[in-house]
Structure formats: structure tokens, C-alpha cells
Write a protein that holds these residues in place. Structure first.
Motif, PDB file in Angstrom:
ATOM      1  N   GLN A   1       0.667  -1.189  -0.001  1.00 45.47           N
ATOM      2  CA  GLN A   1      -0.142  -0.075   0.009  1.00 45.47           C
ATOM      3  C   GLN A   1       0.851   1.162  -0.073  1.00 45.47           C
ATOM      4  O   GLN A   1       1.774   1.395   0.770  1.00 45.47           O
ATOM      5  CB  GLN A   1      -0.817   0.069   1.282  1.00 45.47           C
ATOM      6  CG  GLN A   1      -1.558   1.199   1.345  1.00 45.47           C
ATOM      7  CD  GLN A   1      -2.777   1.311   0.483  1.00 45.47           C
ATOM      8  OE1 GLN A   1      -3.831   0.255   0.324  1.00 45.47           O
ATOM      9  NE2 GLN A   1      -2.859   2.194  -0.435  1.00 45.47           N
ATOM     10  N   ILE A   2       0.767   2.104  -0.818  1.00 47.76           N
ATOM     11  CA  ILE A   2       1.490   3.401  -0.886  1.00 47.76           C
ATOM     12  C   ILE A   2       0.291   4.615  -0.983  1.00 47.76           C
ATOM     13  O   ILE A   2      -0.802   4.493  -1.364  1.00 47.76           O
ATOM     14  CB  ILE A   2       2.276   3.582  -2.211  1.00 47.76           C
ATOM     15  CG1 ILE A   2       1.492   3.382  -3.488  1.00 47.76           C
ATOM     16  CG2 ILE A   2       3.343   2.494  -2.175  1.00 47.76           C
ATOM     17  CD1 ILE A   2       1.202   4.804  -4.091  1.00 47.76           C
TER      18      ILE A   2
ATOM     19  N   VAL B   1       5.936  10.429  -0.775  1.00 46.24           N
ATOM     20  CA  VAL B   1       5.730   9.106  -1.113  1.00 46.24           C
ATOM     21  C   VAL B   1       5.989   8.297   0.077  1.00 46.24           C
ATOM     22  O   VAL B   1       7.114   8.331   0.412  1.00 46.24           O
ATOM     23  CB  VAL B   1       6.022   8.706  -2.470  1.00 46.24           C
ATOM     24  CG1 VAL B   1       5.971   7.254  -2.798  1.00 46.24           C
ATOM     25  CG2 VAL B   1       6.003   9.714  -3.647  1.00 46.24           C
TER      26      VAL B   1
ATOM     27  N   HIS C   1       5.023   4.220   2.020  1.00 41.49           N
ATOM     28  CA  HIS C   1       4.394   3.076   1.955  1.00 41.49           C
ATOM     29  C   HIS C   1       3.963   2.607   3.511  1.00 41.49           C
ATOM     30  O   HIS C   1       4.396   3.082   4.449  1.00 41.49           O
ATOM     31  CB  HIS C   1       5.358   1.842   1.555  1.00 41.49           C
ATOM     32  CG  HIS C   1       6.456   1.516   2.238  1.00 41.49           C
ATOM     33  ND1 HIS C   1       6.094   0.513   3.547  1.00 41.49           N
ATOM     34  CD2 HIS C   1       7.698   1.714   2.504  1.00 41.49           C
ATOM     35  CE1 HIS C   1       7.480   0.398   4.151  1.00 41.49           C
ATOM     36  NE2 HIS C   1       8.308   0.817   3.497  1.00 41.49           N
TER      37      HIS C   1
ATOM     38  N   GLY D   1       8.907  -2.704   0.382  1.00 35.74           N
ATOM     39  CA  GLY D   1       8.693  -1.525   0.290  1.00 35.74           C
ATOM     40  C   GLY D   1       9.252  -0.457  -0.332  1.00 35.74           C
ATOM     41  O   GLY D   1       8.619   0.534  -0.955  1.00 35.74           O
TER      42      GLY D   1
ATOM     43  N   ALA E   1       8.163  -0.469  -4.083  1.00 36.01           N
ATOM     44  CA  ALA E   1       6.811  -0.208  -4.320  1.00 36.01           C
ATOM     45  C   ALA E   1       7.069   1.670  -4.478  1.00 36.01           C
ATOM     46  O   ALA E   1       6.421   2.342  -4.858  1.00 36.01           O
ATOM     47  CB  ALA E   1       6.010  -0.298  -3.332  1.00 36.01           C
ATOM     48  N   VAL E   2       7.736   2.242  -3.378  1.00 39.93           N
ATOM     49  CA  VAL E   2       7.750   3.789  -3.756  1.00 39.93           C
ATOM     50  C   VAL E   2       8.743   4.123  -4.672  1.00 39.93           C
ATOM     51  O   VAL E   2       8.284   5.060  -5.365  1.00 39.93           O
ATOM     52  CB  VAL E   2       8.975   3.883  -2.325  1.00 39.93           C
ATOM     53  CG1 VAL E   2       9.191   5.480  -2.312  1.00 39.93           C
ATOM     54  CG2 VAL E   2       7.921   3.919  -0.804  1.00 39.93           C
TER      55      VAL E   2
ATOM     56  N   ALA F   1       6.321   4.302  -7.553  1.00 42.65           N
ATOM     57  CA  ALA F   1       5.159   5.228  -7.384  1.00 42.65           C
ATOM     58  C   ALA F   1       6.027   6.534  -7.938  1.00 42.65           C
ATOM     59  O   ALA F   1       5.364   7.548  -8.629  1.00 42.65           O
ATOM     60  CB  ALA F   1       4.620   5.455  -6.093  1.00 42.65           C
TER      61      ALA F   1
ATOM     62  N   THR G   1      -1.722   0.619  -4.948  1.00 39.62           N
ATOM     63  CA  THR G   1      -1.190  -0.531  -4.470  1.00 39.62           C
ATOM     64  C   THR G   1      -0.336  -1.018  -5.672  1.00 39.62           C
ATOM     65  O   THR G   1      -0.579  -1.255  -6.780  1.00 39.62           O
ATOM     66  CB  THR G   1      -2.377  -1.815  -4.175  1.00 39.62           C
ATOM     67  OG1 THR G   1      -3.218  -1.013  -3.253  1.00 39.62           O
ATOM     68  CG2 THR G   1      -1.593  -2.848  -3.702  1.00 39.62           C
TER      69      THR G   1
ATOM     70  N   GLN H   1       7.250   8.990   6.187  1.00 35.01           N
ATOM     71  CA  GLN H   1       7.743   7.552   6.299  1.00 35.01           C
ATOM     72  C   GLN H   1       7.874   6.878   7.699  1.00 35.01           C
ATOM     73  O   GLN H   1       7.697   5.972   8.203  1.00 35.01           O
ATOM     74  CB  GLN H   1       8.753   7.057   5.395  1.00 35.01           C
ATOM     75  CG  GLN H   1       8.875   5.467   5.131  1.00 35.01           C
ATOM     76  CD  GLN H   1       7.918   4.822   4.658  1.00 35.01           C
ATOM     77  OE1 GLN H   1       7.544   5.105   3.559  1.00 35.01           O
ATOM     78  NE2 GLN H   1       7.185   4.056   5.211  1.00 35.01           N
TER      79      GLN H   1
END
Length: 493
Positions: free
Chosen positions: A232-233, A241, A243, A276, A279-280, A283, A293, A345
Motif C-alpha cells: 500500500q502506498i 511518497v 508505503h 516497500g 513500491a515507493v 510510485a 497498490t 515514512q
């Protein structure tokens, strides 16, 4: 758990939202439990909620709970898919924003574009980002450029089945044929040899055309029985940004998730940090904004491969909320309003484990055949660490026109073993009668040794057909009614 400073109270927060972004009134372009979820977020933020409904949903809980509601007419499905009508209703009701929820139009770039053109804030990313990440080929290219690992496959869309056969021979079977604009488990087929490839090629093209309006398909190497890990971001327009850790969505049936867990009991801390960060990076690579996501497959060697990015709120977002304390829907609204994220974060911490069970109106004993009809009795579970997101009640008729999910049971506990015990208790407390549901199936999953050991992959359901070998206990009154009916019938013979 560290609790980062958010705001002094909801009154101050509501004032800040209204002051900074002028979101006073929000239309929910959806139905069922997700509409109720968004209505609750609006209530806490001091935002007026507006529901829409078709004739089939006129007694829906979201209609009863919203501050205002408007009919979309008799067409059960098309009503929720009519972009212009939805925006017109929002304009006519004086709404500042529209939240699409998930499904329906949530990943339709034309909907986001139409909202922007009509001066209504779309709670989600901009149309161009939705369009780009919805195109699986464009998304793959963006991830490759950003250094995010992807599954080996075709460089673009396949021209024909002969090209597909040549490529499959090169990368090795099994392979996956996928609709370029697909999602939700549709338009996807595994092929174990050339015969299966040639058989499935036109089937996938046909499914892609019917579901997504495009014949384009591509190919990827099939990662056999991987773990399905998603992150999930949250991102805002100010360059922030973050996560919110990962979810394990490996327990699936036909590419449709049944159980979701946060965080994954199968990842090491090093793997958790790695996914994680990936994902960042993903994004940031596409200048993403709002909640999203990033989904990955993890192979048997612990390597992650980008699968897709969902540019919307996920069904399973509650498990992330339970372990982090972050209200993702409220953050979505803040971001759409132009406000920065509430958290950095280093303020995001996780505590314990959470699991979500999708309570579907289906009969697991009969190949999960949908079971629609009237709910004769409904009991929601409660107690510490138990949350129920639903839109059902005693006497409610589950209509046959929509998805079979009627509720989500979310359970949190401090450790894995405690989570299993609490989840078993909560499922035992829950009662949905009049229709068949997946509740007893979920109880069987909890009793499975593989699940209790935290060892499962996307092949779990197929590998455990014994999970459907259960008996359903009837409530006392309902059983008495059945017995009385049988006695009456016997006397009449």
C-alpha cells in the motif's frame, strides 16, 4: 505503537479540509460495503455524503446511511457505469468531489477526466496516470526504466498466436497470456504447452474484448505457485511518497482473493524493507498521487517481480489500517484536496497482524456458486480487535446483479497465533443465514496446518480440496422451522 501527531480533534481537521480544499460535499459513485466505508470517513471529516443507487439497491445500507441519496434508475449495472449521469448528479447535488471506491469506474481514466473537466475533484490519481498504469505494457516499461524487476515476457502486445508460440518456446513454459488492459483476475490464462497456448489465445482475446474493450494481449513467464505480495502506498502532489507495509494476498481462487493478511507472515524483515522500497520507487517513477497498490509476485527463491499497479483503493485496505492506524480513505480525500500527507515514512509503524476474510454469498461446496437471496438472520461479530465492513442486515435481499461479496471480517491481534485464535472466535460469532456463505470455508482455512504455519502460496486453494469437506450448523430457530415443516409434510401424506 508510536502515535504520530495528526490533529487535535475531528472538528479542527474538518475545518482544515474545508478551508484548504473546499470539499464540503462528496458523492460516492459506488454501492455496498465500500460506499458505507466512505460514508463513515466523510462523517468523521465533517463532509456531507451523497449516495447513488439503482432500483435493485433502493434498500441498500449505503442509501440509508448517506446524508443524501439519488436514484440512477432501473438498470442494475449500467447505472453505476454511466459516467455522464454520475457527474451530472454530483453537479446537481452541489458536490465538490467524487469518490469511485473500487470496481466499476474506479480505474476508468475517462471518469477522472470527466470529473476534472466539470470542476469536480476525483478522489484518485489523474486520468493520465490511471491510463498509463492500466496499460500493462506501458506499466512494465515504466518499471523497467525505474529499475523495478518485472517478470520476463513480451516487449509489447502480441501480434498473433504464431508470435506467441515462438516467444513461449524462448522463455519457456508455463507462460501466462494476459489482457493488456485487464484486471480483477479476468483476461488471464496459464498455458503449460503450445497446444494450451493456441487453445487459450483467442479465449483471452475474446475475454479482453468483452471485459475491457480491447483485443490487445501480452505474455509473461508464469511464476509457478508464487506468493502474491502487495504494498500500500500513499503519495501527494507535494512530492511525498510513503508505503504502509505489505499485504499477503496469496490465498486466491481463480485469481480472486479470498483472504488477505498484513503484514505477510512469510517475509523476513529484509524482504519487507526491499519490497516497500520497490513500491515507493515504482510510485515515484510515474509521479503517482493518492492511494495506490503496487502488486508483486515472490518466487520460491524470495525474488520480487512487479505484476501491476492498482490506481485505486483496494478491497483489502482495512488490514493495513488495522496494523498502522492510518485511515487510508481520509488520506485519499486529503490528498485530492491538495493537502500534504498527514504522515512521513518514519512516523509509520506497524503493530501486530491483521487478517481480512471476504464473506461472499457463495457455496464453496458447489464450486463457489453464487448464493443470492434474502438474509433471514444476521449476527455481526464483535469484541477486541474485530471489525466488520459490510452493507447487509436481517431482511436484506442480496441482489444477483453484482459481486457476491457481502461483508468483510477483519481481525487484529498482537501475534500470529493469537490472530488465528481470535479469527476463529470471530468467524464462529458471525452468522449470515438465508444464503450460503464462505464463513465455514474460512474456518477450515484457519484449521489448516499450512495456514497456521504461515506457509501458503497462490496454489493453496487448489492444493487443499478438503477445505470444502465441512458441515454447516443451522441456528436453533431455523432448524426448528425445518423440522416443523418436515412434520407437517409427513402428516399431509
Amino acid at each position: 505503537m508510536k502515535s504520530p501527531a495528526r490533529f487535535k480533534d475531528t472538528e479542527v481537521f474538518a475545518y482544515n479540509v474545508r478551508d484548504a480544499c473546499v470539499i464540503h460535499k462528496l458523492l460516492i459513485a459506488n454501492r455496498g460495503e465500500i460506499a458505507v466505508r466512505i460514508i463513515r470517513a466523510c462523517a468523521e471529516m465533517g463532509i456531507t455524503s451523497v449516495a447513488v443507487y439503482t432500483d435493485a439497491d433502493r434498500h441498500g445500507l449505503h442509501v440509508k446511511k448517506a446524508d443524501e441519496s439519488y436514484s440512477l434508475g432501473p438498470d442494475s449495472l449500467a447505472g453505476y457505469l454511466n459516467i455522464h449521469r454520475l457527474v451530472n448528479v454530483a453537479r446537481g447535488a452541489g458536490c465538490d468531489a467524487i469518490h469511485p471506491g473500487y470496481g466499476f469506474l474506479s480505474e476508468n481514466p475517462q471518469f477522472a477526466q470527466n470529473c476534472a473537466r466539470r470542476g469536480i475533484r476525483f478522489i484518485g490519481p489523474e486520468a493520465e496516470i490511471i491510463r498509463r498504469m492500466g496499460d500493462k505494457i506501458a506499466a512494465r516499461e515504466a518499471m523497467i526504466a525505474a529499475g523495478v524487476p518485472v517478470v520476463p515476457g513480451s516487449e509489447g502486445n502480441l501480434k498473433d498466436v504464431d508470435e506467441a508460440a515462438v516467444l513461449a518456446e524462448k522463455i519457456g513454459y508455463p507462460v501466462m497470456l494476459k489482457a493488456t488492459n485487464g484486471g480483477g483476475g479476468r483476461g488471464i490464462r496459464r498455458c503449460d504447452d503450445e497446444a494450451a497456448l493456441r487453445h487459450n489465445y483467442e479465449r483471452v482475446r475474446s475475454e479482453a474484448t468483452k471485459a475491457f474493450g480491447s483485443t490487445e494481449i501480452f505474455m509473461e513467464k508464469a511464476i509457478v505457485n508464487p506468493r502474491h505480495i502487495e504494498v500500500q502506498i500513499l503519495a501527494d502532489r507535494h512530492g511525498n511518497v510513503i508505503h504502509l507495509f505489505e499485504r499477503d494476498c496469496s490465498i486466491q481462487r481463480r485469481h480472486q482473493k479470498l483472504v488477505e493478511i498484513a503484514p505477510s507472515p512469510q517475509l523476513s524483515e529484509a524482504q519487507r524493507r526491499e519490497v516497500g522500497e520497490l513500491a515507493v520507487r515504482a510510485a515515484r517513477a510515474v509521479n503517482y498521487e493518492n492511494a495506490g497498490t503496487v502488486e508483486f509476485l515472490m518466487d520460491a527463491d524470495g525474488r520480487f517481480y512487479f505484476m501491476e499497479m492498482n490506481t485505486r483503493l483496494q478491497v483489502e485496505h482495512p488490514v493495513t489500517e488495522m496494523i498502522t492506524g492510518v485511515d487510508i480513505v481520509q488520506e485519499q480525500i486529503r490528498v485530492a484536496a491538495g493537502l500534504p500527507l498527514t504522515y512521513t515514512q518514519d512516523q509509520i509503524t506497524r503493530r501486530g497482524f491483521a487478517v481480512e476474510f471476504r464473506i461472499n454469498a457463495e457455496d464453496p461446496k458447489n464450486d463457489f456458486l453464487p448464493s443470492f437471496g434474502r438474509i433471514t438472520r444476521y449476527f455481526a461479530p464483535g469484541g477486541p480487535g474485530v471489525r466488520t465492513d459490510g452493507a447487509i442486515y436481517t431482511g436484506y435481499h442480496i441482489p444477483p446483479h453484482y459481486d457476491s461479496m457481502c461483508a468483510k471480517l477483519v481481525v487484529w491481534a498482537m501475534d500470529w497465533d493469537s490472530l488465528i485464535r481470535r479469527a476463529r472466535r470471530a468467524l464462529g460469532d458471525m452468522g449470515v443465514y438465508g444464503v450460503k456463505t464462505t464463513i465455514p470455508y474460512h474456518l477450515e482455512i484457519l484449521n489448516s496446518e499450512a495456514f497456521r504455519q504461515g506457509s501458503f502460496d497462490t496454489g493453496y486453494v487448489d492444493a487443499h480440496p478438503e477445505l470444502t469437506d465441512y458441515s454447516v450448523r443451522r441456528p436453533t430457530r431455523e432448524l426448528a422451522a425445518v423440522i416443523a415443516a418436515a412434520i407437517t409434510a409427513h402428516k399431509g401424506l
